[in-house]
Design an enzyme around this catalytic site. Structure first.
Site, short mmCIF file in Angstrom:
data_model
loop_
_atom_site.label_atom_id
_atom_site.label_comp_id
_atom_site.label_asym_id
_atom_site.label_seq_id
_atom_site.Cartn_x
_atom_site.Cartn_y
_atom_site.Cartn_z
N GLY A 124 28.27 54.62 56.89
CA GLY A 124 28.88 53.57 55.88
C GLY A 124 29.83 54.01 55.02
O GLY A 124 29.87 54.11 53.88
N TYR A 125 31.05 54.39 55.46
CA TYR A 125 32.07 54.60 54.75
C TYR A 125 33.33 53.48 54.67
O TYR A 125 33.40 53.13 53.66
CB TYR A 125 32.84 55.81 55.62
CG TYR A 125 32.12 56.98 55.83
CD1 TYR A 125 30.94 57.42 55.26
CD2 TYR A 125 32.67 57.70 57.19
CE1 TYR A 125 30.57 58.65 55.75
CE2 TYR A 125 31.75 58.81 57.50
CZ TYR A 125 30.85 59.17 56.55
OH TYR A 125 29.84 60.31 57.13
N SER A 126 33.54 52.84 55.71
CA SER A 126 34.69 51.89 55.68
C SER A 126 34.32 50.70 54.83
O SER A 126 32.87 50.35 55.27
CB SER A 126 35.21 51.82 57.23
OG SER A 126 35.60 52.86 57.76
N SER A 158 28.85 51.27 62.84
CA SER A 158 28.60 51.42 64.25
C SER A 158 26.98 51.83 64.47
O SER A 158 26.64 52.75 63.66
CB SER A 158 29.35 52.09 65.03
OG SER A 158 30.85 51.87 64.78
N GLU A 240 32.22 65.21 62.33
CA GLU A 240 32.77 63.98 63.11
C GLU A 240 33.71 64.38 64.02
O GLU A 240 33.71 64.24 65.31
CB GLU A 240 32.86 62.81 62.06
CG GLU A 240 33.43 61.61 63.32
CD GLU A 240 33.41 60.32 62.69
OE1 GLU A 240 33.40 60.30 61.15
OE2 GLU A 240 33.87 59.15 62.90
N THR A 370 42.59 57.52 61.93
CA THR A 370 43.57 57.18 62.86
C THR A 370 44.62 58.36 63.27
O THR A 370 44.58 59.28 62.47
CB THR A 370 44.38 55.98 62.18
OG1 THR A 370 44.86 56.75 60.98
CG2 THR A 370 43.46 54.71 61.84
N GLU A 372 47.45 58.65 62.78
CA GLU A 372 48.73 58.89 61.63
C GLU A 372 48.03 59.66 60.70
O GLU A 372 48.60 60.69 60.29
CB GLU A 372 49.26 57.64 60.84
CG GLU A 372 50.11 56.62 61.65
CD GLU A 372 49.26 55.83 62.81
OE1 GLU A 372 48.04 55.74 62.66
OE2 GLU A 372 49.98 55.21 63.77
C1 LIG Z 1 35.12 50.63 66.92
C2 LIG Z 1 35.19 51.22 65.69
C3 LIG Z 1 33.89 51.84 65.08
C4 LIG Z 1 33.86 52.36 63.84
N1 LIG Z 1 32.88 53.06 63.40
C5 LIG Z 1 32.84 53.45 61.97
C6 LIG Z 1 31.53 53.53 61.53
O1 LIG Z 1 30.56 53.87 62.23
N2 LIG Z 1 31.37 53.85 60.11
C7 LIG Z 1 32.65 53.80 59.51
O2 LIG Z 1 32.57 54.02 58.11
N3 LIG Z 1 33.63 53.38 59.81
C8 LIG Z 1 33.91 52.98 61.32
N4 LIG Z 1 34.99 52.60 61.58
C9 LIG Z 1 36.20 52.33 60.78
C10 LIG Z 1 37.37 53.32 60.93
O3 LIG Z 1 36.99 54.71 60.57
C11 LIG Z 1 38.34 52.76 60.14
O4 LIG Z 1 38.82 51.62 61.11
C12 LIG Z 1 39.58 53.63 60.24
O5 LIG Z 1 39.51 54.61 59.53
C13 LIG Z 1 40.99 52.99 59.81
O6 LIG Z 1 40.77 51.92 58.84
P1 LIG Z 1 41.36 50.62 58.59
O7 LIG Z 1 40.53 49.93 59.52
O8 LIG Z 1 40.76 50.18 57.35
O9 LIG Z 1 42.85 50.64 58.77
P2 LIG Z 1 43.81 51.08 57.46
O10 LIG Z 1 43.58 52.33 56.94
O11 LIG Z 1 44.14 49.88 56.67
O12 LIG Z 1 45.31 51.46 58.39
C14 LIG Z 1 45.83 50.49 58.91
C15 LIG Z 1 47.15 51.16 59.77
O13 LIG Z 1 47.99 51.91 58.73
C16 LIG Z 1 48.00 53.26 58.97
N5 LIG Z 1 47.92 54.26 57.85
C17 LIG Z 1 47.06 53.89 56.75
N6 LIG Z 1 47.30 54.93 55.71
C18 LIG Z 1 48.11 55.47 56.21
C19 LIG Z 1 48.97 56.65 55.64
N7 LIG Z 1 48.54 57.26 54.47
N8 LIG Z 1 49.83 57.53 56.13
C20 LIG Z 1 50.30 56.79 57.52
N9 LIG Z 1 49.52 55.79 57.97
C21 LIG Z 1 48.64 55.19 57.37
C22 LIG Z 1 46.61 53.59 59.83
O14 LIG Z 1 47.09 54.95 60.65
C23 LIG Z 1 46.74 52.46 60.66
O15 LIG Z 1 47.58 52.37 61.87
C24 LIG Z 1 35.18 52.19 63.14
C25 LIG Z 1 36.28 51.51 63.49
C26 LIG Z 1 36.42 51.08 64.76
C27 LIG Z 1 37.31 50.35 65.44
#
Ligand SMILES: Cc1cc2nc3c(=O)[nH]c(=O)nc-3n(C[C@H](O)[C@H](O)[C@H](O)COP(=O)(O)OP(=O)(O)OC[C@H]3O[C@@H](n4cnc5c(N)ncnc54)[C@H](O)[C@@H]3O)c2cc1C
Length: 389
Positions: A124-126, A158, A240, A370, A372
């Site tokens: 539960g991070y995001s 997840s 991870e 991600t 990036e």
């Molecule tokens: C199928 C799935 C399962 C997941 N499971 C889990 C889970 O079990 N637990 C959990 O906690 N999270 C989970 N996540 C969340 C996942 O870790 C986040 O979606 C991920 O870290 C990206 O965060 P965000 O979606 O808020 O996008 P954002 O952080 O808003 O990013 C949007 C875009 O901006 C880019 N970006 C952001 N910051 C920067 C930077 N500083 N420099 C360059 N580019 C940047 C990113 O690369 C991306 O392309 C899951 C996500 C998915 C899709």
């Protein structure tokens, strides 16, 4: 790096295959695909019963004495057959984190129960407003005597639908720089005030939003120091990104494609593989696949030596997931219109796995960091380039 370290795994493959043949029901793959839940309770019980979950752990915490090489070979074999154990993957990351930073009491509470198959832990991070910038978490934990009161929302938790606990990142001090006011808690999913809503992703995977309204946990549920959550998260994230499996990185997708291309005929009677461009693309995919496998082996080698893989885990994750996107896009190009036939459609090549793989690859470069963000980590920590954020 010494690849001979991994010969022992090769010697376990036959036994692992026999275990999987004897216990795994083929319909589980289909169930995982249909439900989007990439964890099968019956399989988990069997893995626990035969000591496979507990293979690489000290006996005082429930270690089974089963050879860790055999256990890894079983998970490889499951991956090869398309069976995921995502709930166990997140659980083992958290267990390794507990092993590193937990109190003796916490180790005895969580490790044996999880290794017996009785606990699954989701991450539960995001949150709705913080994913990459995970330290910006707004979920709060406020101390009330011997308890903490947690309020907020998590996104993409997840496999939480099967989990006994969520490993929650919460803000415990809003008055200091964001990284310094965070703590980690193991929140039971049967707590009053906890709620869960499903989220179905493009890739077919079910994940969840989880909600925390005045959820109370004892102080013993806090992992690591008060306001020391960032350091704890770092340990968990390293695990991870190092949870790589050399045997399950999409190899079978390229093999399936090659098998299809050998027999599929174009209207002029030639096979797909007779087309030199198609053959070249498939060859490039095979090379990517080998690089992915070697990067995964490097992680394992470091883990076997007792190191915490750091930047190597990021390199593997970045390369593996971007290669998967290139491959699935190439595959659809090679297949032409048939490529977009979904698993349930009549005549879908390889039972629709290519179309499904294309959708699944899209989300691969998002979860677990991600592309990036991983590039920034590699630039800073591997190449020593200046910090960009
Ligand atoms: C199928 C799935 C399962 C997941 N499971 C889990 C889970 O079990 N637990 C959990 O906690 N999270 C989970 N996540 C969340 C996942 O870790 C986040 O979606 C991920 O870290 C990206 O965060 P965000 O979606 O808020 O996008 P954002 O952080 O808003 O990013 C949007 C875009 O901006 C880019 N970006 C952001 N910051 C920067 C930077 N500083 N420099 C360059 N580019 C940047 C990113 O690369 C991306 O392309 C899951 C996500 C998915 C899709």
């Amino acid at each position: 790096m010494d690849f001979r370290e991994f010969d022992e795994l090769a010697s376990h493959r036959e036994a692992a295959c026999a275990w999987v043949e004897a216990h795994v029901r083929p319909e589980w793959v289909e169930e995982q695909r249909r439900s989007g839940t990439h964890q099968t309770a019956e399989l988990h019980t069997l893995l626990a019963r035969d000591g496979i979950l507990a293979a690489d752990w000290a006996p005082e915490y429930g270690g089974s004495g089963v050879d860790p090489g055999f256990a890894r070979a079983v998970f490889d074999e499951l991956g090869r057959r398309g069976l995921a154990c995502d709930g166990w993957s997140t659980t083992s990351m958290v267990l390794r984190t507990i092993e590193h930073v937990g109190t003796e009491e916490q180790k005895r509470e969580y490790l044996p129960a999880a290794l017996r198959g009785d606990r699954l832990i989701a991450l539960g991070y995001s949150e709705p407003d913080s994913g990459s910038d995970v330290a910006a978490a707004k979920t709060t934990a406020v101390r009330d005597g011997d308890e903490w009161v947690i309020n907020g929302q998590k996104m993409f938790t997840s496999t939480a639908q099967l989990c006994s606990h969520v490993f929650v990142l919460a803000r415990t001090d809003p008055n200091v720089p964001k990284h310094k006011g965070l703590s980690m808690f193991l929140v039971p999913t049967d707590s009053a005030g906890y709620d869960i809503q499903p989220i179905h992703t493009l890739g077919g995977q079910r994940t969840n939003a989880t909600f925390y309204a005045d959820v109370r946990v004892p102080d013993s549920a806090r992992l690591g120091g008060v306001d020391g959550g960032w350091g704890v998260m770092h340990v968990a994230l390293v695990h991870e990104r190092s949870a790589s499996s050399p045997g399950s990185d999409g190899g079978s997708l390229v093999r399936d494609l090659a098998a299809w291309a050998r027999t599929a005929r174009r209207p002029d009677g030639t096979t797909v593989l007779d087309d030199p461009l198609a053959a070249e693309r498939i060859g490039r995919m095979a090379v990517d696949e080998e690089v992915t496998r070697l990067l995964a082996l490097r992680n394992r080698w470091r883990a076997q030596k007792g190191d915490l893989p750091g930047v190597e885990g990021s390199m593997w994750k970045l390369f593996a997931t971007e290669a998967a996107q290139r491959h699935s896009s190439n595959i659809l190009d090679i297949l032409g219109p048939e490529g977009v036939l979904a698993p349930d459609a009549a005549g879908a090549p390889a039972g629709g796995r290519f179309e499904e793989g294309f959708r699944a690859a899209v989300v691969g470069t998002i979860y677990g960091g991600t592309s990036e963000i991983l590039r920034e980590i590699i630039a800073e920590r591997h190449l020593g380039l200046p910090r960009n954020r």
